[in-house]
Design a protein around this motif. Structure first.
Motif, short mmCIF file in Angstrom:
data_model
loop_
_atom_site.label_atom_id
_atom_site.label_comp_id
_atom_site.label_asym_id
_atom_site.label_seq_id
_atom_site.Cartn_x
_atom_site.Cartn_y
_atom_site.Cartn_z
N GLU A 201 0.84 -1.20 0.00
CA GLU A 201 0.00 0.00 0.00
C GLU A 201 0.88 1.25 0.00
OE1 GLU A 201 -3.32 0.90 0.04
OE2 GLU A 201 -3.73 -1.15 -0.61
N MET A 202 1.95 1.21 0.79
CA MET A 202 2.86 2.35 0.84
C MET A 202 3.61 2.50 -0.48
SD MET A 202 2.26 3.66 3.76
CE MET A 202 0.58 3.05 3.54
N VAL A 203 3.99 1.38 -1.10
CA VAL A 203 4.66 1.43 -2.40
C VAL A 203 3.74 2.07 -3.44
CG1 VAL A 203 5.59 0.04 -4.30
CG2 VAL A 203 6.16 -0.55 -1.93
N TYR A 240 -3.87 12.76 -9.24
CA TYR A 240 -4.38 13.09 -7.91
C TYR A 240 -5.71 12.39 -7.65
CZ TYR A 240 -6.00 15.49 -3.80
OH TYR A 240 -6.46 15.75 -2.53
N GLN A 241 -6.53 12.25 -8.67
CA GLN A 241 -7.80 11.53 -8.51
C GLN A 241 -7.55 10.08 -8.10
OE1 GLN A 241 -9.84 12.09 -12.23
NE2 GLN A 241 -10.60 14.13 -11.69
N ILE A 242 -6.49 9.49 -8.65
CA ILE A 242 -6.12 8.12 -8.27
C ILE A 242 -5.69 8.09 -6.80
CG2 ILE A 242 -4.48 6.24 -8.66
CD1 ILE A 242 -4.42 7.07 -11.61
N VAL A 243 -4.85 9.05 -6.41
CA VAL A 243 -4.41 9.13 -5.01
C VAL A 243 -5.61 9.30 -4.08
CG1 VAL A 243 -3.10 10.51 -3.34
CG2 VAL A 243 -2.13 10.04 -5.59
N GLU A 244 -6.51 10.19 -4.48
CA GLU A 244 -7.68 10.47 -3.65
C GLU A 244 -8.57 9.23 -3.53
OE1 GLU A 244 -10.46 14.35 -3.20
OE2 GLU A 244 -10.44 13.43 -5.19
N THR A 245 -8.80 8.54 -4.66
CA THR A 245 -9.69 7.38 -4.67
C THR A 245 -9.09 6.19 -3.94
OG1 THR A 245 -10.65 8.08 -6.78
CG2 THR A 245 -10.97 5.78 -6.14
N ARG A 246 -7.81 5.91 -4.23
CA ARG A 246 -7.19 4.69 -3.70
C ARG A 246 -6.65 4.83 -2.28
NH1 ARG A 246 -3.43 2.53 -8.74
NH2 ARG A 246 -5.11 2.16 -10.25
N HIS A 247 -6.33 6.06 -1.88
CA HIS A 247 -5.63 6.21 -0.61
C HIS A 247 -6.32 7.16 0.37
CE1 HIS A 247 -2.31 3.89 -2.28
NE2 HIS A 247 -2.38 4.65 -3.36
N ILE A 248 -6.67 8.36 -0.07
CA ILE A 248 -7.25 9.31 0.87
C ILE A 248 -8.65 8.88 1.29
CG2 ILE A 248 -7.97 11.71 1.20
CD1 ILE A 248 -5.73 12.54 -0.71
N THR A 250 -9.87 5.94 1.23
CA THR A 250 -9.85 4.62 1.89
C THR A 250 -9.02 4.67 3.18
OG1 THR A 250 -7.92 3.92 0.60
CG2 THR A 250 -10.10 3.42 -0.31
N ARG A 251 -8.78 5.87 3.69
CA ARG A 251 -7.97 6.05 4.89
C ARG A 251 -8.51 5.23 6.07
NH1 ARG A 251 -8.76 9.42 9.20
NH2 ARG A 251 -6.93 10.11 10.38
N GLU A 252 -9.82 5.23 6.26
CA GLU A 252 -10.40 4.52 7.40
C GLU A 252 -10.14 3.02 7.31
OE1 GLU A 252 -11.62 5.93 10.05
OE2 GLU A 252 -11.23 7.89 9.16
N GLN A 253 -10.22 2.47 6.10
CA GLN A 253 -9.93 1.05 5.93
C GLN A 253 -8.45 0.77 6.21
OE1 GLN A 253 -12.02 -1.66 5.30
NE2 GLN A 253 -10.11 -2.71 5.85
N LEU A 254 -7.59 1.67 5.77
CA LEU A 254 -6.16 1.51 6.02
C LEU A 254 -5.87 1.54 7.53
CD1 LEU A 254 -3.45 1.15 4.55
CD2 LEU A 254 -3.21 3.64 4.54
N ILE A 255 -6.56 2.43 8.24
CA ILE A 255 -6.42 2.48 9.69
C ILE A 255 -6.83 1.16 10.32
CG2 ILE A 255 -7.42 3.50 11.79
CD1 ILE A 255 -7.39 6.20 10.34
N ARG A 256 -7.95 0.61 9.85
CA ARG A 256 -8.41 -0.68 10.39
C ARG A 256 -7.40 -1.79 10.11
NH1 ARG A 256 -13.49 1.42 8.73
NH2 ARG A 256 -13.34 0.43 6.68
N ASP A 257 -6.80 -1.76 8.91
CA ASP A 257 -5.81 -2.78 8.56
C ASP A 257 -4.57 -2.67 9.44
OD1 ASP A 257 -7.51 -3.68 6.60
OD2 ASP A 257 -6.48 -2.64 4.95
#
Length: 273
Positions: A201-203, A240-248, A250-257
């Motif tokens: 995810e970080m990569v 930026y739209q990709i960054v926003e959609t895939r990462h920003i 989905t931040r809550e899911q990343l926190i849960r992971d």
């Protein structure tokens, strides 16, 4: 790095970190020996090896003693390769999109005294290995995960602070944190599938935001014609739209992971919001 060479994650934290730093230093030395100024691939390999070493040495809380002058000198070797790396990326993009404009490829002029710098880094790592603090005797699997937790807390906050595709400083800050997280997760990822997924995810985040940074640099450095500038800015918005959609978003899911992984490491997660 070959997983077979990694120190045991259950080693005392101090011992694991110093052993791992020695491996990273050996990798940078090897890349320097094999580097050919006429070979962009070997220059890139050296850049990556030095960047990984520099990142580990500069992660807050990783070691109680870090010589900032040595870090600065190490950073100079990375900066010396920036122009060639940027020009290579810019030319690749320009060629892909059918533009005739090119950036001159100039071999890097690396700072002198690399061997001396390596000896001083080695001595600094050995000094850190001699420090006796109870907290440094915990297993790396536990204390190292705590360092990851602290970095991720910053990263999660940084994601929320990004204001848009023109917020180059905010994007760059979050990318630096993602790089630190990625490299800190690498030892865990060698034997932990969950850590490997988090590392990837970080990569992915690094790749997208890195290209955003490259496009912004190209736009500002080349003083392109209006049509090329408009094309670059359209590409930036798309990325930026990709960054926003895939990462920003989905931040809550990343926190849960990350929370789940930390719990598996027996580290109480913070109350992220």
């Amino acid at each position: 790095m070959n997983p077979d060479l990694l120190p045991n994650l259950q080693q005392p934290y101090r011992q694991f970190v110093t052993d791992y730093l020695k491996l990273l230093l050996a990798s940078a030395r090897r890349a320097h020996r094999h580097m050919d100024i006429a070979d962009r691939g070997s220059i890139h390999a050296f850049r990556v090896a030095v960047r990984r070493l520099h990142t580990w040495l500069s992660i807050p809380g990783l070691l109680p003693v870090t010589d900032k002058k040595l870090l600065t000198r190490l950073k100079h070797h990375i900066k010396a390769t920036n122009a060639l790396r940027d020009a290579t990326i810019h030319n690749k993009w320009l060629k892909k999109h059918g533009y005739s404009q090119r950036v001159a490829l100039k071999p890097p002029s690396l700072p002198p005294r690399w061997k001396r710098l390596c000896r001083r880094l080695e001595a600094s790592i050995e000094t850190a290995a001699q420090i006796h603090e109870d907290r440094l005797n915990e297993p790396f699997s536990c204390r190292g995960a705590s360092v990851v937790q602290s970095l991720f807390n910053e990263f999660a906050d940084a994601l929320l602070a990004i204001r848009g595709p023109e917020d180059i400083r905010g994007i760059h800050h979050s990318r630096i944190l993602a790089k630190q997280l990625r490299y800190m997760l690498e030892p865990f990822a060698a034997s932990d599938k969950q850590a490997e997924r988090l590392m990837q995810e970080m990569v992915s985040f690094q790749d997208c935001t890195g290209m955003l940074h490259d496009l912004a640099t190209m736009r500002d450095a080349l003083a392109p014609a209006p049509s090329l500038r408009a094309h670059i800015e359209r590409e930036m918005k798309s990325l930026y739209q990709i960054v926003e959609t895939r990462h920003i978003r989905t931040r809550e899911q990343l926190i849960r992971d990350f929370r789940e992984w930390l719990e598996n490491c027996d580290i109480p997660p913070p109350d992220w919001v």
